[in-house]
Design an enzyme around this catalytic site. Structure first.
Site, short mmCIF file in Angstrom:
data_model
loop_
_atom_site.label_atom_id
_atom_site.label_comp_id
_atom_site.label_asym_id
_atom_site.label_seq_id
_atom_site.Cartn_x
_atom_site.Cartn_y
_atom_site.Cartn_z
CB THR A 117 -0.91 0.01 1.24
OG1 THR A 117 -1.68 -1.18 1.27
CG2 THR A 117 -1.83 1.22 1.23
CB THR A 118 3.69 2.26 2.22
OG1 THR A 118 2.90 1.93 3.36
CG2 THR A 118 4.46 3.53 2.52
CE1 TYR A 164 -16.19 -1.40 -6.35
CE2 TYR A 164 -16.33 -3.35 -7.73
CZ TYR A 164 -16.81 -2.11 -7.35
OH TYR A 164 -17.93 -1.61 -7.96
CE1 TYR A 203 -1.93 -4.60 4.95
CE2 TYR A 203 -1.24 -4.33 2.67
CZ TYR A 203 -1.58 -3.78 3.89
OH TYR A 203 -1.57 -2.42 4.05
NE ARG A 220 -4.65 1.75 2.73
CZ ARG A 220 -4.40 2.86 2.02
NH1 ARG A 220 -4.83 2.95 0.78
NH2 ARG A 220 -3.73 3.85 2.55
CE LYS A 248 1.12 -3.87 6.68
NZ LYS A 248 1.41 -3.01 5.51
CB ILE A 300 4.80 -4.63 7.47
CG1 ILE A 300 5.24 -6.10 7.46
CG2 ILE A 300 4.99 -4.00 6.08
CD1 ILE A 300 4.55 -6.98 6.44
#
Length: 297
Positions: A48-49, A111, A137, A142, A166, A208
Site C-alpha cells: 500500500t505504501t 472491491y 495482508y 481498504r 500482516k 511492517i
C-alpha cells in the site's frame, strides 16, 4: 509442518519514488541502500505504501526486481503481490519468486468482497502456485473484507507455506485471537505503527512499518527491544515514535510519509493521481511533529 522465513523485527513498507511521472529507479536503489545501512530487517516493495494500485504490471514487476537487485541478499525482500483477481495475484507472486523474493505479501482481495470461503480458496491458490512463504495482508479498512481468525487458522493448518499475517485490522483483540489460534510458529506482524508494541506484547514478532521509511533505526530499536524482552526500553521508544506514527496518517497513506521524506530531503513529493500533495494546513502539522522529533530545525 512449518516453513521457515527470516521476517521479524522492523520490516519497512517501502515507498515508491517517482520522477516526472515515472518510477525513479536510481532513488529506489538509494532507499534500499539506506535501509541496509540502518539495520532494517526486511523490505516490502509494492505494498500500500508503495502505491501499488497506481503501478502498471510492468512497473510493479520492475520495482520488485530493482529492490531485490539493490538488496543483493543483505536484507530479505517480501514482495507485495496481491490483487483482487486470483490469477493476477498468482502471476505476480510467481514473478516475485523468480526474481528472488524471500516471501510474498498478499492482500485480501478488494472491491469484490469475497466470502470467507472465497478468501480461503484465493490465498490457498496463490500459496500453492509457489514455494516461497506467503504472508496474508489483512486490512479491512481498504478492502471491505476482514480475514476472520477461523479462516487464517484453516489456512495455517492446510497450507504449509502460509506462514504469517500482516494484521492491520487495528484490533488488538483480533491479533490476540490469531496468535492463540494459529500457534507460536505463525508470524503475526503489526500493520499499524502505533500498535507495534501492543502487538508484540501479546506475541507478535514485529511490524511492517510506514514510519521506518523515515526513522529506520528507531523502529529497529523498538522491535528488537521487544523481541529481547526489554519492555521498558521498548515503551520508551514507542512513546517517542507515537507522534510520528499518528502524523503519518494525517491524510491517506502514503501521502504524509512521502511529504515527510521530502521535507528532510530524501525524495521528491511526487504522487500519482488519485493521490496528490498534502494540504498546506496538514503539512504545517507534519512539520511541527518533525521539528519536535528533531528531524527538522
Amino acid at each position: 509442518m512449518s516453513v521457515s522465513h527470516p521476517f521479524q523485527g522492523s520490516i519497512v513498507a517501502l515507498v515508491t519514488p517517482f520522477k516526472d511521472g515515472a518510477v525513479d529507479e536510481a532513488k529506489l536503489r538509494e532507499l534500499v541502500r539506506f535501509h541496509v545501512e540502518h539495520g532494517t530487517d526486511g523490505i516490502v516493495p509494492c505494498g500500500t505504501t508503495g502505491e501499488s494500485p497506481t503501478l502498471s504490471h510492468d512497473e510493479h514487476r520492475r520495482v520488485v526486481e530493482v529492490v531485490i537487485e539493490a538488496a543483493a541478499g543483505r536484507v530479505p525482500v517480501m514482495a507485495g503481490t496481491g490483487s483482487n483477481c486470483t490469477a493476477e495475484a498468482i502471476e505476480l507472486t510467481r514473478h516475485a519468486e523468480r526474481a528472488g523474493a524471500r516471501a510474498a505479501l498478499v492482500v485480501n482481495p478488494y472491491y469484490n468482497r469475497p466470502t470467507q470461503e472465497g478468501l480461503y480458496r484465493h490465498f490457498r491458490a496463490v500459496a500453492e502456485a509457489v514455494s516461497i512463504p506467503i504472508f496474508v495482508y489483512n486490512i479491512q479498512s481498504r478492502t471491505a473484507v476482514n480475514v476472520e481468525t477461523e479462516t487464517l487458522a484453516r489456512l495455517r493448518r492446510d497450507v504449509p507455506n502460509i506462514v504469517g499475517v500482516k494484521e492491520a485490522s487495528g484490533s488488538l483483540d483480533q491479533m490476540s485471537q490469531v496468535i492463540a489460534a494459529c500457534g507460536p510458529d505463525f508470524t503475526v506482524l503489526s500493520g499499524d505503527d502505533n500498535l507495534t508494541l501492543p502487538c508484540m506484547a501479546v506475541g507478535g514478532r514485529g511490524v511492517i512499518s510506514v514510519i521506518a521509511n523515515l526513522v529506520p533505526r528507531d523502529v529497529v530499536e523498538l522491535t528488537h527491544a521487544a523481541l529481547d524482552g526489554d519492555w521498558k526500553r521498548a515503551r520508551e521508544v514507542h512513546y517517542r515514535l507515537l507522534p510520528l506514527a499518528r502524523a503519518a496518517f494525517l491524510e491517506t497513506n502514503p501521502i504524509p510519509i512521502k511529504e515527510a521524506m521530502a521535507m528532510v530531503g530524501m525524495l521528491e513529493p511526487e504522487f500519482r493521481l488519485p493521490l496528490c500533495r498534502m494540504s498546506e494546513a496538514n503539512r504545517e502539522k507534519l512539520r511541527a511533529v518533525l521539528r519536535q522529533y528533531g528531524l527538522l530545525t
